[in-house]
Design a protein around this motif. Structure first.
Motif, PDB file in Angstrom:
ATOM      1  N   GLY A 228      -5.638  30.112 -18.216  1.00 19.65           N
ATOM      2  CA  GLY A 228      -5.661  29.245 -19.390  1.00 19.65           C
ATOM      3  C   GLY A 228      -5.635  27.771 -19.059  1.00 19.65           C
ATOM      4  N   SER A 229      -5.202  27.434 -17.842  1.00 18.87           N
ATOM      5  CA  SER A 229      -5.157  26.021 -17.449  1.00 18.87           C
ATOM      6  C   SER A 229      -6.513  25.500 -16.981  1.00 18.87           C
ATOM      7  N   VAL A 238     -12.716  34.141 -26.945  1.00 17.14           N
ATOM      8  CA  VAL A 238     -11.928  33.884 -28.149  1.00 17.14           C
ATOM      9  C   VAL A 238     -12.587  32.774 -28.966  1.00 17.14           C
ATOM     10  N   VAL A 239     -12.990  31.703 -28.297  1.00 20.86           N
ATOM     11  CA  VAL A 239     -13.707  30.632 -28.982  1.00 20.86           C
ATOM     12  C   VAL A 239     -15.040  31.152 -29.514  1.00 20.86           C
ATOM     13  N   LYS A 274      -2.197  37.672 -23.437  1.00 17.47           N
ATOM     14  CA  LYS A 274      -1.186  36.669 -23.096  1.00 17.47           C
ATOM     15  C   LYS A 274      -1.736  35.274 -23.377  1.00 17.47           C
ATOM     16  N   GLU A 275      -0.838  34.368 -23.721  1.00 22.96           N
ATOM     17  CA  GLU A 275      -1.273  33.058 -24.199  1.00 22.96           C
ATOM     18  C   GLU A 275      -1.931  32.201 -23.125  1.00 22.96           C
TER      19      GLU A 275
END
Length: 443
Positions: A228-229, A238-239, A274-275
């Motif tokens: 995610g970073s 997701v986008v 997971k985020e």
């Protein structure tokens, strides 16, 4: 809406005064306690589509207790067909669906379902009769009992069809593909009814298109996962999914004419765990409703175009997958047959109780396949199962044009359940009245 409310008792007394379809209703009062018990049992023990083994067994047992019925089980899986022959005359098909939904019941009824079952993907899910199919089964079994007990009052043949898997659009097709046409008498008319959140004692229908076609799809969008970073090293599904969902909303607003009707709904979106992890893929499930075949094809084509275009715009590493889940046909009432059936409904419920819908309902049904595949006229209608007190101050005729009170639980809601009384009695009267309008006269 509980079965013990004072309103129910009052409404039952009022309903008894309605003009019924001749002597065929004699004995209905004595039959009602058994039907109530059956309804509560079915409601407490719902079964998912294609799993209706307990329900089907109870249906078959009840039919065999009623003199004269030829009973065939396992038609198209768990379907049950009863045939009652009573001399020369028309053949009338009466259909009730049996399956329930994966919904956690929140009605608070003393006979609420606490059952769970595995769905077709193996997930343990709650099960509830959130669409009233338990009411449909109960009413049809009431009609079959009265027809068997009053064979001096009618002539012809009745097919009582207890259908599985309406909710997944599989049941009618499965029964028809299981040799229905060759195994059972050809009907002259197919009749069916559906309970809904309308006032008890009211029935609604229309000639021509009555209920929308429905098409459902699963969409898999493929990305390239990563941390995610560092989103720049990924293709974020997701986008991509978010862009697809927003763009799909423009189909009806920008591609369907204002005088036309369609609905596009994304009811499920799943991606990631997971985020701080960008996943490899996302899944959407969407549904399309339409009442015009040309509009239907236009909307389906637009869905495919938008999904593929948004995937390409996002740099997806592979084409998306678009998989059909189910498809319900447009439910169309035969015009002349609808007029005859309305006469029967009015005889059962009262002249002012049968309302004509100004336009089709966006809900969907597979009932129409019986008429289409058997080359037979068909008529479907909705009847009320809600407390009339909820409609105080509203002209019943306005229901057909202005819709329902928004606070009223609708079909498929965890809080939806029709009143036990007087809905059972009125549902029996409506279906019996409609059938009697087609059957030959007795001696």
């Amino acid at each position: 809406m509980t079965s013990d409310s004072p309103t129910e008792t009052t409404e039952t007394a009022d309903a008894t005064d309605a003009t019924g379809p001749g002597d065929l209703t004699e004995g209905l009062d004595a039959l009602l306690p058994s039907l109530r018990e059956l309804y509560r049992d079915l409601h407490a023990h719902p079964e998912l589509s294609l799993q209706e083994t307990r329900t089907a067994a109870k249906v078959a047992a009840r039919l065999r207790e009623q003199s004269g019925w030829e009973v065939t089980e396992h038609v198209g899986g768990t379907g049950v067909v009863g045939v009652l022959r009573n001399g020369a005359g028309p053949t009338v098909l009466l259909r009730a669906d049996m399956d329930a939904l994966p919904v956690l019941e929140a009605t608070g009824l003393p006979y609420a379902s606490a059952d769970r079952a595995p769905d077709r993907d193996g997930n343990d899910v709650p099960v509830m009769h959130a669409c009233g199919h338990d009411m449909h089964v109960t009413c049809l079994l009431g009609v079959t009992a009265l027809l068997a007990g009053h064979r001096d009052g009618w002539r012809g043949t009745v097919l009582a069809v207890f259908q599985p898997a309406e909710e997944t659009a599989e049941g009618a097709r499965n029964m028809l593909d299981d040799g229905f046409r060759d195994r059972f008498p050809k009907p002259d008319i197919c009749l069916g009814q559906h309970v809904g959140p309308f006032p008890t004692g009211v029935a609604l229908t229309r000639p021509g298109p009555l209920m929308a076609a429905s098409d459902s799809y699963r969409v898999r969008l493929f990305g390239r996962g990563g941390h995610g970073s560092s989103p720049e090293s990924t293709v974020d599904p997701v986008v991509m999914a978010a862009a697809v969902v927003l763009r799909l909303q423009t189909i009806v607003s920008r591609e369907v004419g204002a005088s036309q009707a369609a609905v596009v709904t994304v009811g499920s979106i799943r991606a990631g765990s997971k985020e701080n992890i960008i996943p490899d893929e996302a899944e959407l499930k969407l549904n399309i409703r339409s009442v015009d075949p040309v509009v239907r094809e236009k909307v389906i084509a637009a869905v495919h175009r938008i999904v593929r275009a948004e995937a390409a715009a996002s740099g997806a590493p592979q084409e998306p997958e678009i998989t059909p889940l189910n498809s319900f046909p447009l439910t169309v009432n035969s015009a002349d047959a609808t007029a005859t059936t309305i006469d029967g409904l009015r005889g059962a419920l009262g002249e002012q109780a049968v309302l004509t819908l100004p336009q089709p309902i966006n809900g969907s049904e597979d009932f129409g396949l019986f008429g289409t595949e058997l080359d037979t006229p068909s008529v479907f209608w909705h009847f009320g199962g809600a407390d009339p007190a909820a409609f105080e101050g509203l002209d019943p005729a306005a229901l057909a044009s202005r819709g329902l009170p928004p606070e009223l639980p609708m079909n498929h809601s965890p809080r939806y359940a029709p009143l036990q009384d007087p809905t059972i009695e009125l549902g029996v009267r409506a279906l019996l009245g409609a059938a009697r309008s087609w059957l030959g006269g007795g001696e």
